[in-house]
Design a protein around this motif. Structure first.
Motif, PDB file in Angstrom:
ATOM      1  N   ILE A 113       7.992  -3.952   6.130  1.00 55.08           N
ATOM      2  CA  ILE A 113       7.641  -3.135   4.970  1.00 55.08           C
ATOM      3  C   ILE A 113       8.583  -3.398   3.801  1.00 55.08           C
ATOM      4  O   ILE A 113       8.152  -3.633   2.666  1.00 55.08           O
ATOM      5  CB  ILE A 113       7.662  -1.641   5.341  1.00 55.08           C
ATOM      6  N   LEU A 114       9.876  -3.380   4.062  1.00 59.60           N
ATOM      7  CA  LEU A 114      10.865  -3.556   3.001  1.00 59.60           C
ATOM      8  C   LEU A 114      10.682  -4.877   2.262  1.00 59.60           C
ATOM      9  O   LEU A 114      10.728  -4.924   1.026  1.00 59.60           O
ATOM     10  CB  LEU A 114      12.280  -3.502   3.589  1.00 59.60           C
ATOM     11  N   MET A 115      10.453  -5.959   3.013  1.00 60.66           N
ATOM     12  CA  MET A 115      10.345  -7.261   2.390  1.00 60.66           C
ATOM     13  C   MET A 115       9.037  -7.456   1.642  1.00 60.66           C
ATOM     14  O   MET A 115       8.978  -8.154   0.634  1.00 60.66           O
ATOM     15  CB  MET A 115      10.503  -8.359   3.446  1.00 60.66           C
ATOM     16  N   ASN A 116       7.979  -6.818   2.101  1.00 60.55           N
ATOM     17  CA  ASN A 116       6.675  -7.007   1.463  1.00 60.55           C
ATOM     18  C   ASN A 116       6.479  -6.119   0.242  1.00 60.55           C
ATOM     19  O   ASN A 116       5.898  -6.550  -0.753  1.00 60.55           O
ATOM     20  CB  ASN A 116       5.552  -6.779   2.475  1.00 60.55           C
ATOM     21  N   VAL A 117       6.943  -4.866   0.303  1.00 56.23           N
ATOM     22  CA  VAL A 117       6.727  -3.976  -0.843  1.00 56.23           C
ATOM     23  C   VAL A 117       7.582  -4.395  -2.040  1.00 56.23           C
ATOM     24  O   VAL A 117       7.232  -4.102  -3.187  1.00 56.23           O
ATOM     25  CB  VAL A 117       7.015  -2.491  -0.493  1.00 56.23           C
ATOM     26  N   SER A 118       8.686  -5.080  -1.784  1.00 53.32           N
ATOM     27  CA  SER A 118       9.558  -5.499  -2.884  1.00 53.32           C
ATOM     28  C   SER A 118       9.058  -6.765  -3.568  1.00 53.32           C
ATOM     29  O   SER A 118       9.565  -7.139  -4.625  1.00 53.32           O
ATOM     30  CB  SER A 118      10.984  -5.735  -2.355  1.00 53.32           C
ATOM     31  N   ALA A 119       8.067  -7.409  -2.966  1.00 51.33           N
ATOM     32  CA  ALA A 119       7.622  -8.698  -3.491  1.00 51.33           C
ATOM     33  C   ALA A 119       6.232  -8.658  -4.109  1.00 51.33           C
ATOM     34  O   ALA A 119       5.732  -9.683  -4.557  1.00 51.33           O
ATOM     35  CB  ALA A 119       7.652  -9.748  -2.361  1.00 51.33           C
ATOM     36  N   ARG A 120       5.606  -7.468  -4.157  1.00 50.31           N
ATOM     37  CA  ARG A 120       4.221  -7.446  -4.618  1.00 50.31           C
ATOM     38  C   ARG A 120       3.815  -6.047  -5.058  1.00 50.31           C
ATOM     39  O   ARG A 120       4.491  -5.063  -4.758  1.00 50.31           O
ATOM     40  CB  ARG A 120       3.296  -7.912  -3.494  1.00 50.31           C
ATOM     41  N   GLN A 121       2.694  -5.977  -5.782  1.00 51.06           N
ATOM     42  CA  GLN A 121       2.071  -4.707  -6.137  1.00 51.06           C
ATOM     43  C   GLN A 121       1.124  -4.333  -5.008  1.00 51.06           C
ATOM     44  O   GLN A 121       0.203  -5.086  -4.695  1.00 51.06           O
ATOM     45  CB  GLN A 121       1.280  -4.854  -7.446  1.00 51.06           C
ATOM     46  N   ILE A 122       1.344  -3.203  -4.369  1.00 47.91           N
ATOM     47  CA  ILE A 122       0.532  -2.865  -3.210  1.00 47.91           C
ATOM     48  C   ILE A 122      -0.572  -1.883  -3.569  1.00 47.91           C
ATOM     49  O   ILE A 122      -0.451  -1.094  -4.502  1.00 47.91           O
ATOM     50  CB  ILE A 122       1.401  -2.301  -2.052  1.00 47.91           C
ATOM     51  N   SER A 123      -1.651  -1.955  -2.816  1.00 55.13           N
ATOM     52  CA  SER A 123      -2.800  -1.080  -3.035  1.00 55.13           C
ATOM     53  C   SER A 123      -2.567   0.275  -2.379  1.00 55.13           C
ATOM     54  O   SER A 123      -1.630   0.454  -1.584  1.00 55.13           O
ATOM     55  CB  SER A 123      -4.051  -1.720  -2.444  1.00 55.13           C
ATOM     56  N   ASP A 124      -3.447   1.238  -2.679  1.00 55.63           N
ATOM     57  CA  ASP A 124      -3.363   2.554  -2.026  1.00 55.63           C
ATOM     58  C   ASP A 124      -3.545   2.423  -0.523  1.00 55.63           C
ATOM     59  O   ASP A 124      -2.911   3.143   0.258  1.00 55.63           O
ATOM     60  CB  ASP A 124      -4.439   3.493  -2.599  1.00 55.63           C
ATOM     61  N   GLN A 125      -4.418   1.520  -0.108  1.00 51.36           N
ATOM     62  CA  GLN A 125      -4.651   1.296   1.321  1.00 51.36           C
ATOM     63  C   GLN A 125      -3.360   0.846   1.999  1.00 51.36           C
ATOM     64  O   GLN A 125      -2.981   1.365   3.062  1.00 51.36           O
ATOM     65  CB  GLN A 125      -5.742   0.236   1.494  1.00 51.36           C
ATOM     66  N   GLU A 126      -2.663  -0.109   1.388  1.00 51.61           N
ATOM     67  CA  GLU A 126      -1.412  -0.602   1.951  1.00 51.61           C
ATOM     68  C   GLU A 126      -0.315   0.459   1.862  1.00 51.61           C
ATOM     69  O   GLU A 126       0.492   0.617   2.788  1.00 51.61           O
ATOM     70  CB  GLU A 126      -0.985  -1.869   1.205  1.00 51.61           C
ATOM     71  N   LEU A 127      -0.306   1.190   0.740  1.00 52.32           N
ATOM     72  CA  LEU A 127       0.698   2.242   0.561  1.00 52.32           C
ATOM     73  C   LEU A 127       0.569   3.314   1.636  1.00 52.32           C
ATOM     74  O   LEU A 127       1.567   3.803   2.174  1.00 52.32           O
ATOM     75  CB  LEU A 127       0.533   2.867  -0.827  1.00 52.32           C
ATOM     76  N   TRP A 128      -0.664   3.671   1.978  1.00 52.27           N
ATOM     77  CA  TRP A 128      -0.892   4.678   3.010  1.00 52.27           C
ATOM     78  C   TRP A 128      -0.372   4.199   4.366  1.00 52.27           C
ATOM     79  O   TRP A 128       0.269   4.949   5.100  1.00 52.27           O
ATOM     80  CB  TRP A 128      -2.378   5.016   3.087  1.00 52.27           C
ATOM     81  N   LYS A 129      -0.650   2.933   4.696  1.00 49.40           N
ATOM     82  CA  LYS A 129      -0.172   2.393   5.973  1.00 49.40           C
ATOM     83  C   LYS A 129       1.357   2.341   5.997  1.00 49.40           C
ATOM     84  O   LYS A 129       1.981   2.605   7.028  1.00 49.40           O
ATOM     85  CB  LYS A 129      -0.754   0.998   6.198  1.00 49.40           C
ATOM     86  N   CYS A 130       1.956   1.982   4.861  1.00 50.47           N
ATOM     87  CA  CYS A 130       3.421   1.982   4.772  1.00 50.47           C
ATOM     88  C   CYS A 130       3.964   3.381   5.019  1.00 50.47           C
ATOM     89  O   CYS A 130       4.933   3.570   5.767  1.00 50.47           O
ATOM     90  CB  CYS A 130       3.870   1.498   3.396  1.00 50.47           C
ATOM     91  N   TYR A 131       3.354   4.363   4.363  1.00 44.86           N
ATOM     92  CA  TYR A 131       3.795   5.750   4.526  1.00 44.86           C
ATOM     93  C   TYR A 131       3.690   6.179   5.989  1.00 44.86           C
ATOM     94  O   TYR A 131       4.637   6.748   6.550  1.00 44.86           O
ATOM     95  CB  TYR A 131       2.955   6.683   3.651  1.00 44.86           C
ATOM     96  N   GLU A 132       2.539   5.948   6.610  1.00 41.74           N
ATOM     97  CA  GLU A 132       2.345   6.354   8.004  1.00 41.74           C
ATOM     98  C   GLU A 132       3.405   5.734   8.910  1.00 41.74           C
ATOM     99  O   GLU A 132       3.965   6.408   9.783  1.00 41.74           O
ATOM    100  CB  GLU A 132       0.953   5.930   8.487  1.00 41.74           C
ATOM    101  N   THR A 133       3.665   4.448   8.690  1.00 39.28           N
ATOM    102  CA  THR A 133       4.626   3.738   9.539  1.00 39.28           C
ATOM    103  C   THR A 133       6.044   4.250   9.317  1.00 39.28           C
ATOM    104  O   THR A 133       6.771   4.542  10.278  1.00 39.28           O
ATOM    105  CB  THR A 133       4.563   2.228   9.256  1.00 39.28           C
ATOM    106  N   LEU A 134       6.452   4.347   8.059  1.00 39.81           N
ATOM    107  CA  LEU A 134       7.806   4.827   7.757  1.00 39.81           C
ATOM    108  C   LEU A 134       8.007   6.262   8.223  1.00 39.81           C
ATOM    109  O   LEU A 134       9.056   6.595   8.780  1.00 39.81           O
ATOM    110  CB  LEU A 134       8.063   4.745   6.250  1.00 39.81           C
TER     111      LEU A 134
END
Length: 331
Positions: A113-134
């Motif tokens: 998560i840390l490496m991918n969110v810092s390198a790109r603009q993420i969608s709401d779909q991806e943001l939700w999965k990041c939130y659930e995981t974190l």
């Protein structure tokens, strides 16, 4: 101020990028089954890589027991190089990789998560999965005594979004029915719209037959005021004592923010002309001002602001100062 665990993890990741890099053949690099970030726009990205003479940024990988390496960060880079190779372009098939070893799957997912969110603009779909995981990982670490930070703030800092946006996701997680959560996870529904739906009671939510056609403005008309649930009055909550599980963000309510600012300005003007001989008026005005400021700081919704102001007027009319003080002290 002591850094949060996630700040420390970021520092560790940054420092390890200076270590020796291993050149690995593309056939040894395998996509992670846990990667939920969308791999898209490969053709355009491939042209960028071709123009710069190959991949310049290191992929992050970990060794697999079955052989080869699992990609933690760099799925798009690998896909772009594979696309160029398939097209017969003259591009190196070995890619620079930082090989990482992880103590457990949670640490791997944090890096992913840390490496991918810092390198790109993420969608709401991806943001939700990041939130659930974190959210899941940090709660587990908190239960083990490995983490002591504030969930909302640390998740917000990690994902590069506001605490208010995390509050919306907390609200969806806590109050939305499963079809609504599934719609966010599939990309069918935005987080903002899901947040509005989650403010409805579950019976009202279940009456929405086509989530893809829902508009936030339509939902707001149906919202019935419900109490804010916090961990102080809900023992089952996993959030910090001063974190609201029900988010009531006013990020998308500029009119309300303007009204609040005007109300606070009016309060300050009235307070400025109050005299020492009029202590009751001064106290009342200041109290109203503080409550409005508190509502703004807590990102109350329109409905909650209206309910709060109505409640203030009733309380001032029906109770004296001593009763108000006793009410506070008896909490």
């Amino acid at each position: 101020m002591k850094k949060s665990m996630l700040d420390n993890l970021k520092a560790v990741v940054s420092n390890t990028l200076t270590d020796d890099i291993k050149m690995i053949d593309i056939d040894e690099l395998h996509e992670s089954a846990d990667n939920f970030f969308v791999v898209e726009h490969i053709e355009q990205f491939a042209q960028t890589i071709l123009g710069q003479g190959g991949v310049k940024d290191n992929l992050i990988v970990r060794p697999l027991k079955t052989g080869g390496y699992e990609i933690i960060s760099g799925h798009r880079r690998r896909a772009a190089v594979q696309y160029l190779l398939d097209k017969g372009e003259n591009i190196a098939r070995v890619l620079p990789c930082l090989v990482q070893n992880y103590a457990d799957e949670d640490d791997k997912m944090l890096d992913l998560i840390l490496m991918n969110v810092s390198a790109r603009q993420i969608s709401d779909q991806e943001l939700w999965k990041c939130y659930e995981t974190l959210d899941k990982i940090l709660k587990e670490k908190k239960d083990k005594g490995e983490y002591y930070g504030r969930l909302r703030d640390d998740i917000a800092n990690t994902l590069g979004v506001s605490a208010s946006q995390v509050g919306k996701m907390q609200n969806v997680d806590k109050n939305a029915i499963e079809p609504v959560k599934a719609a966010v996870a599939s990309g069918e529904l935005s987080i903002s719209t899901a947040n509005e739906i989650a403010k409805l009671d579950k019976e009202e939510q279940s009456k929405i037959t086509d989530l893809s056609k829902v508009q936030p403005k339509d939902i707001k008309k149906k919202v019935v005021e419900k109490p804010v649930v916090t961990s102080s009055n809900d023992d089952s909550s996993d959030y910090d004592d001063d974190e609201e599980v029900l988010d009531t963000s006013i990020d998308d309510e500029p009119e309300l923010q303007a009204k609040l600012r005007e109300a606070v300005k009016r309060t300050n003007d009235e307070t400025a002309v109050a005299t020492n001989s009029n202590d009751d008026k001064y106290t009342t005005i200041a109290m109203k001002g503080y409550l409005l400021l508190a509502a703004e700081e807590a990102s109350f919704s329109v409905e909650q602001i209206n309910a709060l102001l109505g409640g203030i007027m009733k309380a001032l009319k029906n109770y004296d100062k001593a009763e108000a003080e006793n009410k506070f002290l008896s909490r």
